[in-house]
Design a protein around this motif. Structure first.
Motif, PDB file in Angstrom:
ATOM      1  N   PHE A 188       0.834  -1.202   0.000  1.00  0.00           N
ATOM      2  CA  PHE A 188       0.000   0.000   0.000  1.00  0.00           C
ATOM      3  C   PHE A 188       0.864   1.245   0.000  1.00  0.00           C
ATOM      4  CE2 PHE A 188       0.002   0.846   4.672  1.00  0.00           C
ATOM      5  CZ  PHE A 188       0.352  -0.410   5.159  1.00  0.00           C
ATOM      6  N   LYS A 189       0.286   2.307  -0.549  1.00  0.00           N
ATOM      7  CA  LYS A 189       1.046   3.514  -0.857  1.00  0.00           C
ATOM      8  C   LYS A 189       1.785   4.067   0.358  1.00  0.00           C
ATOM      9  CE  LYS A 189       0.270   8.125  -2.572  1.00  0.00           C
ATOM     10  NZ  LYS A 189      -0.705   9.079  -2.066  1.00  0.00           N
ATOM     11  N   GLU A 190       1.088   4.124   1.493  1.00  0.00           N
ATOM     12  CA  GLU A 190       1.690   4.736   2.673  1.00  0.00           C
ATOM     13  C   GLU A 190       2.909   3.934   3.142  1.00  0.00           C
ATOM     14  OE1 GLU A 190      -1.403   3.987   2.177  1.00  0.00           O
ATOM     15  OE2 GLU A 190      -2.409   5.934   2.135  1.00  0.00           O
ATOM     16  N   LEU A 191       2.919   2.666   2.861  1.00  0.00           N
ATOM     17  CA  LEU A 191       4.013   1.807   3.316  1.00  0.00           C
ATOM     18  C   LEU A 191       5.245   1.948   2.426  1.00  0.00           C
ATOM     19  CD1 LEU A 191       4.614  -0.544   5.385  1.00  0.00           C
ATOM     20  CD2 LEU A 191       3.968  -2.127   3.572  1.00  0.00           C
ATOM     21  N   GLU A 192       5.019   2.142   1.121  1.00  0.00           N
ATOM     22  CA  GLU A 192       6.145   2.093   0.183  1.00  0.00           C
ATOM     23  C   GLU A 192       6.099   3.238  -0.823  1.00  0.00           C
ATOM     24  OE1 GLU A 192       8.088  -1.843  -0.529  1.00  0.00           O
ATOM     25  OE2 GLU A 192       6.020  -2.363  -0.984  1.00  0.00           O
ATOM     26  N   GLU A 193       5.818   4.415  -0.341  1.00  0.00           N
ATOM     27  CA  GLU A 193       5.655   5.542  -1.256  1.00  0.00           C
ATOM     28  C   GLU A 193       6.918   5.784  -2.097  1.00  0.00           C
ATOM     29  OE1 GLU A 193       3.594   8.666   0.577  1.00  0.00           O
ATOM     30  OE2 GLU A 193       3.022   9.440  -1.388  1.00  0.00           O
ATOM     31  N   THR A 194       8.070   5.849  -1.445  1.00  0.00           N
ATOM     32  CA  THR A 194       9.296   6.144  -2.207  1.00  0.00           C
ATOM     33  C   THR A 194       9.662   4.969  -3.110  1.00  0.00           C
ATOM     34  OG1 THR A 194      10.537   5.452  -0.282  1.00  0.00           O
ATOM     35  CG2 THR A 194      10.388   7.802  -0.645  1.00  0.00           C
TER      36      THR A 194
ATOM     37  N   ARG B  19       0.288  -0.144  -9.378  1.00  0.00           N
ATOM     38  CA  ARG B  19      -0.832   0.293  -8.536  1.00  0.00           C
ATOM     39  C   ARG B  19      -0.892  -0.638  -7.346  1.00  0.00           C
ATOM     40  NH1 ARG B  19      -5.808   1.955 -12.443  1.00  0.00           N
ATOM     41  NH2 ARG B  19      -4.268   1.932 -14.091  1.00  0.00           N
ATOM     42  N   THR B  20      -0.757  -0.091  -6.161  1.00  0.00           N
ATOM     43  CA  THR B  20      -0.792  -0.951  -4.986  1.00  0.00           C
ATOM     44  C   THR B  20      -2.242  -1.205  -4.565  1.00  0.00           C
ATOM     45  OG1 THR B  20      -0.330   1.079  -3.777  1.00  0.00           O
ATOM     46  CG2 THR B  20       1.481  -0.467  -4.034  1.00  0.00           C
ATOM     47  N   VAL B  21      -2.556  -2.452  -4.331  1.00  0.00           N
ATOM     48  CA  VAL B  21      -3.941  -2.844  -4.016  1.00  0.00           C
ATOM     49  C   VAL B  21      -4.008  -3.660  -2.725  1.00  0.00           C
ATOM     50  CG1 VAL B  21      -4.725  -2.757  -6.425  1.00  0.00           C
ATOM     51  CG2 VAL B  21      -3.727  -4.871  -5.542  1.00  0.00           C
ATOM     52  N   GLY B  22      -2.976  -3.511  -1.893  1.00  0.00           N
ATOM     53  CA  GLY B  22      -2.915  -4.310  -0.678  1.00  0.00           C
ATOM     54  C   GLY B  22      -3.143  -3.480   0.575  1.00  0.00           C
ATOM     55  N   PRO B  23      -3.025  -4.035   1.744  1.00  0.00           N
ATOM     56  CA  PRO B  23      -2.666  -5.421   1.980  1.00  0.00           C
ATOM     57  C   PRO B  23      -3.826  -6.352   1.649  1.00  0.00           C
ATOM     58  CG  PRO B  23      -3.162  -4.342   4.063  1.00  0.00           C
ATOM     59  CD  PRO B  23      -3.255  -3.292   3.004  1.00  0.00           C
TER      60      PRO B  23
ATOM     61  N   TYR C 264     -10.533  -8.303   8.634  1.00  0.00           N
ATOM     62  CA  TYR C 264      -9.418  -7.990   9.530  1.00  0.00           C
ATOM     63  C   TYR C 264      -9.043  -6.512   9.485  1.00  0.00           C
ATOM     64  CZ  TYR C 264      -8.614 -12.973  10.037  1.00  0.00           C
ATOM     65  OH  TYR C 264      -8.752 -14.295  10.327  1.00  0.00           O
ATOM     66  N   LEU C 265      -9.421  -5.861   8.393  1.00  0.00           N
ATOM     67  CA  LEU C 265      -9.042  -4.454   8.253  1.00  0.00           C
ATOM     68  C   LEU C 265     -10.140  -3.524   8.739  1.00  0.00           C
ATOM     69  CD1 LEU C 265      -7.472  -4.711   4.696  1.00  0.00           C
ATOM     70  CD2 LEU C 265      -6.230  -4.268   6.807  1.00  0.00           C
ATOM     71  N   GLU C 266     -11.295  -4.113   8.995  1.00  0.00           N
ATOM     72  CA  GLU C 266     -12.422  -3.264   9.348  1.00  0.00           C
ATOM     73  C   GLU C 266     -12.493  -2.936  10.822  1.00  0.00           C
ATOM     74  OE1 GLU C 266     -15.522  -5.510   7.620  1.00  0.00           O
ATOM     75  OE2 GLU C 266     -15.103  -4.735   5.604  1.00  0.00           O
ATOM     76  N   GLY C 267     -11.514  -3.379  11.581  1.00  0.00           N
ATOM     77  CA  GLY C 267     -11.492  -3.003  12.986  1.00  0.00           C
ATOM     78  C   GLY C 267     -12.099  -4.053  13.880  1.00  0.00           C
ATOM     79  N   SER C 268     -12.922  -3.610  14.820  1.00  0.00           N
ATOM     80  CA  SER C 268     -13.338  -4.493  15.915  1.00  0.00           C
ATOM     81  C   SER C 268     -14.258  -5.641  15.487  1.00  0.00           C
ATOM     82  CB  SER C 268     -14.075  -3.659  16.954  1.00  0.00           C
ATOM     83  OG  SER C 268     -15.153  -3.013  16.327  1.00  0.00           O
TER      84      SER C 268
ATOM     85  N   TRP D 273       0.893   1.553  14.654  1.00  0.00           N
ATOM     86  CA  TRP D 273       0.779   2.707  13.757  1.00  0.00           C
ATOM     87  C   TRP D 273       0.626   2.227  12.304  1.00  0.00           C
ATOM     88  CZ3 TRP D 273       4.169   5.372  10.190  1.00  0.00           C
ATOM     89  CH2 TRP D 273       3.743   6.663   9.898  1.00  0.00           C
ATOM     90  N   TRP D 274       1.428   1.233  11.917  1.00  0.00           N
ATOM     91  CA  TRP D 274       1.306   0.697  10.552  1.00  0.00           C
ATOM     92  C   TRP D 274      -0.037   0.012  10.351  1.00  0.00           C
ATOM     93  CZ3 TRP D 274       3.978   2.678   6.944  1.00  0.00           C
ATOM     94  CH2 TRP D 274       5.283   3.124   7.172  1.00  0.00           C
ATOM     95  N   LYS D 275      -0.506  -0.616  11.425  1.00  0.00           N
ATOM     96  CA  LYS D 275      -1.826  -1.266  11.348  1.00  0.00           C
ATOM     97  C   LYS D 275      -2.892  -0.220  10.988  1.00  0.00           C
ATOM     98  CE  LYS D 275      -5.209  -3.636  14.227  1.00  0.00           C
ATOM     99  NZ  LYS D 275      -5.486  -4.347  15.460  1.00  0.00           N
ATOM    100  N   THR D 276      -2.807   0.926  11.650  1.00  0.00           N
ATOM    101  CA  THR D 276      -3.787   1.987  11.377  1.00  0.00           C
ATOM    102  C   THR D 276      -3.694   2.428   9.918  1.00  0.00           C
ATOM    103  OG1 THR D 276      -3.280   2.726  13.583  1.00  0.00           O
ATOM    104  CG2 THR D 276      -4.621   4.196  12.278  1.00  0.00           C
ATOM    105  N   LEU D 277      -2.464   2.570   9.427  1.00  0.00           N
ATOM    106  CA  LEU D 277      -2.319   3.003   8.030  1.00  0.00           C
ATOM    107  C   LEU D 277      -2.822   1.940   7.055  1.00  0.00           C
ATOM    108  CD1 LEU D 277       1.108   4.878   7.989  1.00  0.00           C
ATOM    109  CD2 LEU D 277      -1.191   5.808   8.118  1.00  0.00           C
ATOM    110  N   ALA D 278      -2.583   0.667   7.404  1.00  0.00           N
ATOM    111  CA  ALA D 278      -3.076  -0.420   6.541  1.00  0.00           C
ATOM    112  C   ALA D 278      -4.598  -0.370   6.469  1.00  0.00           C
ATOM    113  CB  ALA D 278      -2.615  -1.771   7.085  1.00  0.00           C
ATOM    114  N   MET D 279      -5.223  -0.135   7.620  1.00  0.00           N
ATOM    115  CA  MET D 279      -6.690  -0.061   7.659  1.00  0.00           C
ATOM    116  C   MET D 279      -7.178   1.127   6.835  1.00  0.00           C
ATOM    117  SD  MET D 279      -7.215  -1.095  11.618  1.00  0.00           S
ATOM    118  CE  MET D 279      -8.946  -0.856  11.821  1.00  0.00           C
ATOM    119  N   LYS D 280      -6.464   2.244   6.957  1.00  0.00           N
ATOM    120  CA  LYS D 280      -6.856   3.448   6.214  1.00  0.00           C
ATOM    121  C   LYS D 280      -6.792   3.219   4.719  1.00  0.00           C
ATOM    122  CE  LYS D 280      -6.042   7.579   8.893  1.00  0.00           C
ATOM    123  NZ  LYS D 280      -4.931   8.367   9.379  1.00  0.00           N
TER     124      LYS D 280
END
Ligand code: UDP
Length: 505
Positions: free
Chosen positions: A253-259, A271-275, A281-285, A475-482
């Protein structure tokens, strides 16, 4: 979306064929991607070898972790040219050759059958390892999406390496294993032969915007010590045909590997389409439908065992679907785990596919009795369910890309035990770039010793540095969810891909 509106009106559903390489680490992300396309109302066919389909069905039998992944997806099979009883894990070189020979004929017949049935294919999403698929897509004039199952950093490294070594490859493949990839002070690439003085040139210094990488952080297939030149060829050949693809899709995903994404100066930007993990699992509780993975091995349901453990108290140990450890290494891990005093869940895959019973044979004598209650050893488990369980504190992993991304997306810090392929690069990112884990050092005999394992377990579980890793992982978990939120980067990339497929259908 306008195009989806048009689609509903015309009732014409574009047909996308998704075709993974027949291995667990390739099937998982591509099946997840197929599910995402299904949720966009496309007609999706997932292509598997007959053997893979049979194994998935067998793995779901009985009281193992039966799952709902297959309820919605249509699987069509092709032949891999091997007899049903042959152990594909032990014959991977033969497997790839025969798959190309027989699978390509079988796949062509499948496309012809779709055409005859009026289910014309609008797009083939193919696993880049299957470098023979583009030829078939070309023959039938079907737009093609190249699907990369590793990180964008690894894509970038291979891509640039391939660009520089293409000529050499066509001349003499073997030279490649004696070349090391390095950067000159001007930032360009140059080749170093083994006889060169490597002392001052062991780093790829921030080229293409990647962080500084030591030669041992590069994928093993392009390290000078690589003993598998044919694997190097297999990996780099994928880039010969990447230009034929209309889309390049990647499980990141973009936030993880922007550069890293920016560093790929190809005509078609990935085009990143992950994770690519089940959305629940990404929808939270309280994820409702979490048991949605297909398995090639029967997964032991260890959730009841985990339920008895306290929060963040268990170390999960697993090395993916290929790696088989030596008896000596298994002993070191066993003693390291036991010495740490923590509970552990350890996946040891049977060395022979048919003998699930032999997983404990390489453990030290008396180990199971001594660790009874504290440790559980299983031949395969539902990894996503395990990683998302509140009792799991730490993941000792071989750093396969799926395992890395799954752990990061669920906020679990890692102990990196990389062996080969892209794993050293992933380990480098885990430790130094994303700062969500520690890399285990090897002794002179090549093994990770019990002292090292015990030391790093204690560090992650008991010190401030460990708490920092845990914080970063969350923190990365939050970005993955976003990235999968409504306006998240991966969600948008999938939407634009779907829209383009619809428009070109
Ligand atoms: N996996 C699993 N149960 C296990 C071990 C692994 O479900 O006991 C899954 C894991 O979740 C991941 C895949 O198998 O999706 C392994 O892929 P990875 O890229 O990590 O490693 P590889 O098997 O390709 O080396």
């Amino acid at each position: 979306m306008e195009s989806l509106g048009k689609l509903e009106k015309s009732n014409k559903r574009p047909h996308v064929v998704v075709f993974p390489y027949p291995a667990q680490g390739h099937i998982n992300p591509l099946m997840e991607f197929a599910n995402r396309l299904l949720s966009h109302n496309l007609m999706v066919t997932f292509v598997a070898t007959e053997k893979v389909k049979e194994r998935i069905a067998q793995a779901q039998d009985g009281d193992s972790c039966a799952n709902s992944a297959l309820e919605n997806i249509r699987i069509e099979t092709i032949s891999d040219g091997l007899t049903p009883d042959l152990d594909r894990e032990k014959n991977s070189a033969m497997k790839a050759d025969l798959l190309k020979k027989f699978g390509s004929v079988s796949f062509e017949h499948l496309i012809e059958r779709f055409n005859a049935q009026g289910k014309r294919v609008s797009c083939i999403v193919y696993d880049s390892f299957l470098d023979w698929v583009p030829q078939i897509a070309k023959k039938f004039a079907i737009p093609l999406a190249f699907f990369w199952t590793q990180s964008c950093a690894v894509y970038s490294i291979y891509y640039h390496y391939h660009k520089r070594t293409g000529l050499l490859y066509s001349q003499q493949l073997i030279i490649v294993s004696t070349i090391i990839f390095s950067a000159s002070s001007t930032g360009g690439l140059r080749y170093l032969k083994e006889e060169d003085d490597l002392e001052n040139e062991m780093y790829v210094k921030g080229i293409f915007g990647l962080p500084q990488l030591c030669s041992s952080d590069l994928p093993s297939f392009i390290q000078s010590s690589n003993p598998y030149p044919s694997a190097t060829k297999l990996v780099l050949d994928q880039f010969d045909i990447v230009s034929q693809a209309k889309w390049i899709l990647g499980n990141s995903f973009k936030e993880l590997e922007e550069t890293e994404i920016k560093s790929i100066d190809s005509l078609v930007q990935p085009r990143t389409v992950g994770p690519l993990i089940p959305p629940s699992y990404l929808e939270g509780s309280n994820p409702k439908d979490t048991n949605v993975r297909v398995h090639l091995w029967r997964a032991t349901n260890c959730m009841n065992w985990l339920k008895m453990k306290g929060e963040s108290t268990v170390i999960y140990v697993s090395f993916g679907s290929f790696l088989v450890l030596s008896k000596e290494q298994i002993h070191e891990i066993a003693f390291g785990l036991n010495d740490s005093g923590y509970s552990f869940l350890w996946v040891i895959r049977p060395s022979d596919d048919k003998e699930a019973n032999n997983i404990t044979q390489d453990l030290p004598e008396g180990f199971l009795e001594e660790t009874n209650g504290k440790g559980l050893v299983v031949p395969w488990c539902p990894q996503m369910m395990v990683l998302s369980h509140s009792s799991i504190a730490l993941f000792m992993t071989h750093c396969g890309w799926n395992s890395t991304l799954e752990s990061l997306s669920l906020g679990v810090p890692m102990l990196a035990f990389p062996e080969w392929s892209d794993q050293p690069t992933n380990a480098k990112y885990i430790e130094d770039h994303w700062k969500i884990g520690r890399r285990l050092s090897r002794r002179d005999d090549g093994l990770v010793g019990r002292e090292e394992l015990n030391k790093l377990i204690k560090e992650v579980m008991e010190t401030n540095q460990g708490a920092e890793l845990r914080k970063n992982a969350l923190w990365w978990k939050t970005l993955a969810m976003k990235s999968f939120g409504k306006s998240g980067s991966s969600n948008k990339n999938i939407e634009s891909f779907v829209e383009e497929v619809i428009n070109s259908a």
